[in-house]
Design an enzyme around this catalytic site. Structure first.
Site, mmCIF file in Angstrom:
data_model
loop_
_atom_site.group_PDB
_atom_site.id
_atom_site.type_symbol
_atom_site.label_atom_id
_atom_site.label_comp_id
_atom_site.label_asym_id
_atom_site.label_seq_id
_atom_site.Cartn_x
_atom_site.Cartn_y
_atom_site.Cartn_z
ATOM 1 N N ALA A 31 0.875 -1.171 0.000
ATOM 2 C CA ALA A 31 0.000 0.000 0.000
ATOM 3 C C ALA A 31 0.912 1.221 0.000
ATOM 4 O O ALA A 31 2.052 1.143 0.464
ATOM 5 C CB ALA A 31 -0.870 -0.013 1.240
ATOM 6 N N GLY A 91 0.468 -4.899 0.937
ATOM 7 C CA GLY A 91 -0.725 -4.930 0.085
ATOM 8 C C GLY A 91 -0.479 -5.621 -1.252
ATOM 9 O O GLY A 91 -1.414 -6.133 -1.870
ATOM 10 N N GLU A 144 -0.800 -9.186 -0.473
ATOM 11 C CA GLU A 144 -2.228 -9.395 -0.180
ATOM 12 C C GLU A 144 -3.051 -9.436 -1.479
ATOM 13 O O GLU A 144 -3.999 -10.209 -1.604
ATOM 14 C CB GLU A 144 -2.734 -8.308 0.778
ATOM 15 C CG GLU A 144 -2.164 -8.487 2.183
ATOM 16 C CD GLU A 144 -2.474 -7.333 3.103
ATOM 17 O OE1 GLU A 144 -2.115 -6.186 2.747
ATOM 18 O OE2 GLU A 144 -3.073 -7.555 4.162
ATOM 19 N N GLU A 146 4.353 -5.250 7.432
ATOM 20 C CA GLU A 146 3.594 -4.195 8.122
ATOM 21 C C GLU A 146 4.035 -3.935 9.552
ATOM 22 O O GLU A 146 4.059 -2.790 10.001
ATOM 23 C CB GLU A 146 2.091 -4.517 8.099
ATOM 24 C CG GLU A 146 1.412 -4.275 6.752
ATOM 25 C CD GLU A 146 1.535 -5.423 5.773
ATOM 26 O OE1 GLU A 146 2.304 -6.367 6.040
ATOM 27 O OE2 GLU A 146 0.859 -5.380 4.732
#
Ligand code: COA
Length: 260
Positions: free
Chosen positions: A66, A112, A115, A135
């Site tokens: 992200a 992300g 993910e 993270e």
């Protein structure tokens, strides 16, 4: 439709979606997540699209996570909304997409990015790929399904270790962990993904959609996957694809599925 942060190409019923922010290692900012949502939504109703391949542009990254610059000053409430919106718009949307989605992981797939690859129905990696959920090194946890999908794929102990250490694994370790199904040379990655897509497309896409729903039911809280399978199995008997598939077999010819 044209997009700022993604590229799309349809050829022979395969839609390739490429996340295209190479200078930011294809990090997912909010705009990119929205564009990916729009592209998938459009692909859902486009009969020309039978399989989707998801990849990243450049040689370095699939998606490096992200976009950290967008959420560095978020409050708990904003953080919660970020995860909920992202999961709804993209990660759950891809996981439950009715057509096969293959992630072609061509470099870093972090946070992300991993993910997103895990939300796809399965993954193929180039041998230079690196995967991890870093993270906790930023003081957060994975928020786009990573704490749920990583243990489903690699097992709880390995997921715990990967998430706790915030470390990266290489493509061969990812293969050993069942995180990816195949590892190939970088310049063969897309071709290899396409060859699997072509094998898939010889079958009934209607039945494949039903299989995706039945398989996913196993991972939904409160849903009995065996019951979903029975329902989907029964429904298959009412499709034109079933009539064509069985009659082709009995008449010793190749099936030509109408897709209905
Ligand atoms: N969010 C925002 N920007 C990112 C990013 C992310 N997740 N990942 C990479 N970038 C940006 C970098 O800030 C840099 O931008 P700049 O050139 O404007 O400074 C550019 O992409 C290139 O990255 P850089 O760090 O210089 O490349 P590198 O080869 O030295 O390192 C990584 C590659 C992947 C190891 C490193 O970029 C990294 O650790 N990224 C963050 C990974 C992460 O924690 N993801 C989870 C987020 S929840």
């Amino acid at each position: 439709m044209s997009y700022k942060n993604i590229l799309e190409e349809i050829e022979d019923n395969i839609l390739t979606i490429t996340v295209n922010r190479p200078k930011k290692l294809n990090a997912l900012n909010r705009e990119t997540i929205q564009e990916l949502h729009n592209a998938f939504k459009e692909a859902r109703s486009n009969d020309e699209v039978k399989v989707v391949i998801l990849t990243g542009s450049g040689e370095k990254a699939f998606v490096a996570g992200a976009d950290i610059s967008e959420f560095a000053d978020f409050s708990p409430k904003e953080g919660k909304r970020l995860a909920a919106d992202g999961q709804e718009k993209l990660f759950s949307y891809v996981a439950n997409f009715p057509k096969p989605v293959i992630a072609a992981v061509n470099g870093f797939a972090l946070g992300g990015g991993l993910e997103l690859a895990m939300a796809a129905h399965f993954r193929i990696a180039s041998d230079n790929a690196k995967m991890g959920l870093p993270e906790v090194s930023l003081g957060v946890i994975p928020g786009y399904g990573g704490t749920q999908r990583l243990p489903q794929l690699v097992g709880k102990g390995r997921a715990m270790e990967m998430i706790m250490t915030a470390g990266m694994i290489d493509a061969n370790q990812a293969l050993q962990y069942n995180l990816v199904n195949h590892v190939v040379e970088p310049d063969e990655l897309l071709e290899f993904a396409e060859s699997i897509a072509n094998k898939i497309m010889k079958n009934s896409m209607v039945a494949i959609g039903a299989a995706i729903r039945a398989i996913n039911a196993n991972y939904e809280a409160g849903v009995n996957g065996f019951e979903t399978e029975i329902q989907e199995f029964g429904r298959s008997f009412g499709t034109e694809d079933f009539k064509e598939g069985t009659s082709a077999f009995l008449n010793k010819r190749k099936a030509d599925f109408p897709g209905k």
